[in-house]
Write an enzyme that holds these catalytic residues in place. Structure first.
Site, PDB file in Angstrom:
ATOM      1  N   GLY A   1       0.807  -1.209   0.000  1.00  0.00           N
ATOM      2  CA  GLY A   1       0.000   0.000   0.000  1.00  0.00           C
ATOM      3  C   GLY A   1       0.838   1.257   0.000  1.00  0.00           C
TER       4      GLY A   1
ATOM      5  N   PRO B   1       3.454 -24.378 -11.773  1.00  0.00           N
ATOM      6  CA  PRO B   1       3.038 -24.783 -10.418  1.00  0.00           C
ATOM      7  C   PRO B   1       2.668 -23.586  -9.549  1.00  0.00           C
ATOM      8  CG  PRO B   1       5.419 -24.917 -10.635  1.00  0.00           C
ATOM      9  CD  PRO B   1       4.877 -24.631 -12.011  1.00  0.00           C
TER      10      PRO B   1
ATOM     11  N   CYS C   1       5.796 -12.434   2.035  1.00  0.00           N
ATOM     12  CA  CYS C   1       6.644 -11.276   1.784  1.00  0.00           C
ATOM     13  C   CYS C   1       6.632 -10.367   3.014  1.00  0.00           C
ATOM     14  CB  CYS C   1       6.132 -10.499   0.567  1.00  0.00           C
ATOM     15  SG  CYS C   1       7.148  -9.079   0.101  1.00  0.00           S
TER      16      CYS C   1
ATOM     17  N   HIS D   1       9.764 -13.508  -7.795  1.00  0.00           N
ATOM     18  CA  HIS D   1       9.081 -12.710  -6.771  1.00  0.00           C
ATOM     19  C   HIS D   1       9.793 -11.378  -6.569  1.00  0.00           C
ATOM     20  CE1 HIS D   1       6.928 -12.429  -2.714  1.00  0.00           C
ATOM     21  NE2 HIS D   1       7.844 -11.475  -2.638  1.00  0.00           N
ATOM     22  N   GLU D   2      11.123 -11.419  -6.445  1.00  0.00           N
ATOM     23  CA  GLU D   2      11.870 -10.180  -6.199  1.00  0.00           C
ATOM     24  C   GLU D   2      11.895  -9.280  -7.428  1.00  0.00           C
ATOM     25  OE1 GLU D   2      12.332  -9.575  -3.249  1.00  0.00           O
ATOM     26  OE2 GLU D   2      12.042 -11.612  -2.511  1.00  0.00           O
TER      27      GLU D   2
ATOM     28  N   HIS E   1       8.974  -7.015  -7.671  1.00  0.00           N
ATOM     29  CA  HIS E   1       9.069  -5.781  -6.874  1.00  0.00           C
ATOM     30  C   HIS E   1       9.738  -4.654  -7.658  1.00  0.00           C
ATOM     31  CE1 HIS E   1       7.397  -7.022  -3.093  1.00  0.00           C
ATOM     32  NE2 HIS E   1       8.221  -8.049  -2.963  1.00  0.00           N
TER      33      HIS E   1
END
Length: 200
Positions: free
Chosen positions: A21, A116, A122, A164-165, A168
């Site tokens: 957020g 998968p 996180c 995932h990183e 970001h």
């Protein structure tokens, strides 16, 4: 204690990472200039990112991206050495690694709906996890902290961590990619195990 105050306690993070957020997590990160790699500011950031990976939490923190610490730079770090994680994913330890200005190629040839789905968490969404589909194989070209080119070929869990990183760095959180209705609190781990439906 009111319901609101109890709810807010759920979201307290044991790390200095920004929480989901925060506007800083919505923007694309900018490339790191090679000349900045030896700057005191970047060295301090590297130290702070390493500290995040050292944090003791319910689940080991295996990756971190600079934007999570309020620095909009294309820099990620990962380390996978927790014995339980290594056993679960049947993999060898992965030492502390920093990737500067990484670019990724997905080398998994399966269709996206066949990737998968596994639980991810996180520090920006503390105490929660959800199922996310990821490619099982990627190749990443980047620089190391000395400014030298490196190539990382990753499969399985390491490929998931890297994806995932890198999300970001694009201003994307895993909750924006999670499978519908799979978000759960950490207290339900091993109690309510959900499965992702096959997409068509």
């Amino acid at each position: 204690m009111s319901f609101l105050s109890r709810s807010l306690n759920w979201f307290k993070s044991p790390t200095p990472c920004l929480l989901a957020g925060h506007p800083a997590l919505r923007f694309k990160a900018t490339p790191v200039k090679v000349a900045e790699l030896t700057s005191p500011k970047l060295k301090a950031l590297v130290k702070q990112m390493t500290s995040v990976l050292d944090t003791k939490s319910h689940a080991p923190i295996v990756g971190v991206a600079a934007p999570l610490l309020g620095e909009p730079l294309r820099l990620i770090a990962y380390r996978i050495e927790d014995s339980q994680t290594l056993r679960e994913h049947k993999m060898d330890p992965v030492p502390l690694t920093f990737l500067v200005n990484p670019t990724m190629e997905i080398t998994d040839r399966k269709a996206k709906q066949e990737w998968p789905a596994e639980y991810e968490s996180c520090p920006s969404v503390p105490s929660f996890n959800a199922l996310v589909r990821r490619a099982e194989a990627v190749k990443v070209d980047a620089l190391d902290l000395d400014g030298k080119p490196v190539t990382v070929t990753a499969k399985g869990f390491l490929a998931r961590v890297i994806q995932h990183e890198l999300d970001h760095l694009e201003g994307i959180s895993y909750v924006e990619k999670m499978e519908p209705q799979t978000l759960r609190h950490d207290q339900y781990i091993d109690q309510y195990e959900m499965r992702a439906k096959q997409r068509r």
